[in-house]
Design a protein around this motif. Structure first.
Motif, PDB file in Angstrom:
ATOM      1  N   VAL A 186      26.938 -38.100   7.976  1.00 45.54           N
ATOM      2  CA  VAL A 186      27.540 -38.594   6.738  1.00 45.54           C
ATOM      3  C   VAL A 186      28.555 -39.675   7.087  1.00 45.54           C
ATOM      4  O   VAL A 186      29.498 -39.443   7.860  1.00 45.54           O
ATOM      5  CB  VAL A 186      28.216 -37.451   5.957  1.00 45.54           C
ATOM      6  CG1 VAL A 186      28.896 -37.998   4.702  1.00 45.54           C
ATOM      7  CG2 VAL A 186      27.202 -36.377   5.572  1.00 45.54           C
ATOM      8  N   VAL A 187      28.372 -40.862   6.505  1.00 41.45           N
ATOM      9  CA  VAL A 187      29.257 -41.989   6.827  1.00 41.45           C
ATOM     10  C   VAL A 187      30.075 -42.459   5.632  1.00 41.45           C
ATOM     11  O   VAL A 187      30.909 -43.357   5.769  1.00 41.45           O
ATOM     12  CB  VAL A 187      28.460 -43.175   7.405  1.00 41.45           C
ATOM     13  CG1 VAL A 187      27.836 -42.803   8.734  1.00 41.45           C
ATOM     14  CG2 VAL A 187      27.386 -43.656   6.432  1.00 41.45           C
ATOM     15  N   GLY A 188      29.859 -41.852   4.455  1.00 42.58           N
ATOM     16  CA  GLY A 188      30.656 -42.273   3.306  1.00 42.58           C
ATOM     17  C   GLY A 188      30.139 -41.687   2.014  1.00 42.58           C
ATOM     18  O   GLY A 188      29.112 -40.995   1.977  1.00 42.58           O
ATOM     19  N   THR A 189      30.871 -41.973   0.956  1.00 46.28           N
ATOM     20  CA  THR A 189      30.513 -41.539  -0.394  1.00 46.28           C
ATOM     21  C   THR A 189      30.772 -42.691  -1.352  1.00 46.28           C
ATOM     22  O   THR A 189      31.790 -43.378  -1.237  1.00 46.28           O
ATOM     23  CB  THR A 189      31.348 -40.322  -0.833  1.00 46.28           C
ATOM     24  OG1 THR A 189      31.131 -39.250   0.088  1.00 46.28           O
ATOM     25  CG2 THR A 189      30.961 -39.859  -2.231  1.00 46.28           C
ATOM     26  N   VAL A 190      29.865 -42.899  -2.278  1.00 51.12           N
ATOM     27  CA  VAL A 190      30.063 -43.890  -3.332  1.00 51.12           C
ATOM     28  C   VAL A 190      30.392 -43.126  -4.616  1.00 51.12           C
ATOM     29  O   VAL A 190      29.583 -42.324  -5.083  1.00 51.12           O
ATOM     30  CB  VAL A 190      28.813 -44.754  -3.564  1.00 51.12           C
ATOM     31  CG1 VAL A 190      29.110 -45.851  -4.596  1.00 51.12           C
ATOM     32  CG2 VAL A 190      28.320 -45.360  -2.259  1.00 51.12           C
ATOM     33  N   GLU A 191      31.558 -43.367  -5.174  1.00 55.40           N
ATOM     34  CA  GLU A 191      31.923 -42.767  -6.453  1.00 55.40           C
ATOM     35  C   GLU A 191      31.365 -43.658  -7.560  1.00 55.40           C
ATOM     36  O   GLU A 191      31.802 -44.792  -7.741  1.00 55.40           O
ATOM     37  CB  GLU A 191      33.445 -42.637  -6.570  1.00 55.40           C
ATOM     38  CG  GLU A 191      34.074 -41.719  -5.525  1.00 55.40           C
ATOM     39  CD  GLU A 191      33.594 -40.283  -5.631  1.00 55.40           C
ATOM     40  OE1 GLU A 191      33.124 -39.871  -6.724  1.00 55.40           O
ATOM     41  OE2 GLU A 191      33.679 -39.552  -4.620  1.00 55.40           O
TER      42      GLU A 191
END
Length: 298
Positions: A111-116
């Protein structure tokens, strides 16, 4: 999903994924367990694939050769659509109840990030040049974000379109086709977000694909039909054909080599009684009725 390079067809089927030979339709194997599986994506260069599992709020990483799962990756709530973006080398998992996208390193599943996203995502497409486009079902809009920085760049309203689900992309002509539950396909310019057309489609829509051979966007409608939409004159889009399928045939994919379209469905019984947790229950699926339907160009 149809993997033309690997010659395989991956079919979501409750708690497992059926894997077929794309040409002969012979069964190769299954990927399981995948509780409440929705989407599938493959990364041929890394010999891995992913499923989104709505019941466990997770993604399954599996080996393309053996079809054996190697690990389960936590995501946001109710992961649904999934997209491998070769440009960024990332896999994007769209969490329908989490209002977000979980971003993975495609080769490893890290996991390298999250987009809200600010709304409930459904289908997504990539322009293969650093941008992703995704429908927001509860906001009636398409969100555009950067595949590398994960920054949201645009929010484009869908005009009269409501509850968008499927999203198809004509990359050459910069057209997005968003299929909506109020029986409309909204055509957008993918560079400006301008609404170019609104075309009637069938009811109970779920998915959409674009066929480069005919220049057509096709919606899969749960009522039991496919709606074929084409730009008949510059700037004029029309539904040129309605093909009968089978009730519930909503999940759709296209083989970019043969240009054949595939949908899956089953026979249905009665729906269970509504509950507070599930106020709109779907009809029960009758055992041993799962079926794949294939459509080609005359």
């Amino acid at each position: 999903m149809a993997d033309a390079d690997g010659g395989r067809l991956y079919l979501s089927h409750g708690t497992q994924v059926e894997v077929l030979n794309l040409r002969t339709h012979q069964k190769i194997g299954v990927v399981k367990p995948t509780p409440g599986v929705h989407g599938i994506a493959v990364v041929p260069s890394a010999n891995v694939g992913y499923t989104t599992n709505g019941r466990t709020h997770s993604a399954t990483l599996f080996d393309l050769k053996t079809l054996q799962p190697s690990r389960e990756i936590p995501t946001g709530l109710k992961p649904d659509a999934i997209r491998y973006d070769a440009f960024s080398g990332r896999v994007f998992i769209f969490n329908n109840e989490g209002n977000s996208a979980t971003v993975l390193e495609a080769a490893t599943g890290k996991v390298v990030g999250t987009v809200e996203l600010g709304g409930a995502p459904e289908a997504a497409v990539s322009d293969d040049n650093g941008l992703l486009f995704v429908n927001l079902e509860d906001k009636n809009e398409v969100v555009v974000f950067d595949a590398n920085t994960l920054a949201v760049k645009h929010r484009w309203p869908l005009g009269t379109g409501q509850e968008p689900t499927g999203l198809a992309f004509d990359q050459a002509r910069h057209r997005l086709f968003s299929t909506c539950h109020n029986q409309q396909m909204i055509v957008l310019d993918s560079q400006s977000g301008k609404v170019l057309a609104t075309v009637p489609i069938g009811s109970g829509v779920d998915g959409a694909v674009f066929d480069t051979a005919t220049g057509s966007a096709i919606s899969s409608n749960g009522e039991g039909s496919l709606t074929v939409v084409r730009e008949t004159k510059p700037g004029q889009f029309e539904a040129i054909q309605t093909l009968p399928t089978q009730r519930g045939a909503r999940t759709i994919t296209i083989d970019p080599v043969s240009h054949h379209i595939f949908v899956i469905t089953a026979d249905y019984g009665t729906a269970p009684a509504p509950t507070a947790e599930n106020p709109r229950p779907r009809p029960s699926v009758l055992p041993d009725t799962f079926v794949l339907l294939e459509y080609g160009i005359d």
